[in-house]
Design an enzyme around this catalytic site. Sequence first.
Site, PDB file in Angstrom:
ATOM      1  N   HIS A 237       4.994  -1.954  13.175  1.00  9.88           N
ATOM      2  CA  HIS A 237       5.187  -0.806  12.292  1.00  9.88           C
ATOM      3  C   HIS A 237       6.176   0.147  12.960  1.00  9.88           C
ATOM      4  CE1 HIS A 237       1.150  -2.345  11.336  1.00  9.88           C
ATOM      5  NE2 HIS A 237       1.317  -1.850  10.125  1.00  9.88           N
TER       6      HIS A 237
ATOM      7  N   ASP B  85       6.411  -3.054   8.964  1.00  5.29           N
ATOM      8  CA  ASP B  85       5.776  -2.514   7.768  1.00  5.29           C
ATOM      9  C   ASP B  85       5.877  -0.995   7.688  1.00  5.29           C
ATOM     10  OD1 ASP B  85       4.967  -5.076   7.205  1.00  5.29           O
ATOM     11  OD2 ASP B  85       2.838  -4.594   7.014  1.00  5.29           O
TER      12      ASP B  85
ATOM     13  N   HIS C 299       6.301  -3.303   0.501  1.00  3.29           N
ATOM     14  CA  HIS C 299       4.941  -3.037   0.981  1.00  3.29           C
ATOM     15  C   HIS C 299       4.222  -2.122  -0.015  1.00  3.29           C
ATOM     16  CE1 HIS C 299       1.831  -3.283   3.921  1.00  3.29           C
ATOM     17  NE2 HIS C 299       1.920  -2.036   4.363  1.00  3.29           N
TER      18      HIS C 299
ATOM     19  N   HIS D 169       0.914   2.355  -1.055  1.00  4.09           N
ATOM     20  CA  HIS D 169       0.005   1.737  -0.098  1.00  4.09           C
ATOM     21  C   HIS D 169      -1.436   1.668  -0.637  1.00  4.09           C
ATOM     22  CE1 HIS D 169      -1.675   0.730   3.939  1.00  4.09           C
ATOM     23  NE2 HIS D 169      -0.454   0.266   4.145  1.00  4.09           N
TER      24      HIS D 169
END
Length: 260
Positions: free
Chosen positions: A216, A71, A122, A126
Amino acid sequence: MKKSRRRFRATAALAVAGALSVALSGCTRYDTTTPSAARKSPAAAEDGKGGDARFGTADCRKVKCVALTFDAGPSENSPRLLDILKEKKVPATFFLLGKNHIADHPELVKRMAREGHELASHTWDHKILTDIDDAQIRTEFRRTDDAVEKLTGKRPTLMRPPQGRTDDHVSALAKEEGLAQILWDVTTKDYTTTDSALIRKRAVEQTKRDSIILLHDIYRGTVPAVPGIIDALKQKGYVFVTVPQLLAPGKAEPGKIYKP
């Protein structure tokens, strides 16, 4: 490193931690579909093939499959990660972040696609999708999808909501955009530590058949942990696939949420 990126990483770490609390509290309710259920769905393809990654495909009805997902990249750590994945012949699914990531690293996005990885969204900023209005949600989806499509020629069909926070209304809007949501069952909490050995240990201990592993590549300790994660899970008989391959011969249906 730019101050803006340091601020984003600190904010992201707190955000992910908060998301886990929300998920564990059970406050948000929505239906999810497991990979095994997807493989038995009416949408299953007749030929039993899933995805088009250059590393080949596996029939996850017959072998133990697992999906590595990353991510919030690309980042300055991504080139080394891509080198590792290429060396190990492992495909991954990248849930890319738009602002300061896709926008700053377009060549890495192209390389990810070229080397057979699945590119997904994603969102752009955010933002927590359950906290913003419909117009903002659509913008979060479309800006990222447009950017990926412009760079690779392929529009994402998968999306991971920031913090994993979603609901039925977000699902309905995702369906309008042709997006399925992908959650996870394995988290290493790599946003809390730079200890690569600990990240590897957490990933290996939690993984089971059909797991989707959340990592990540924006955090310093994560990429060094990846070779050990891959080697340990291969020794346990797991085969690495992208998320679409994990669901094959089914296909991710827009508006649905998938979680092992």
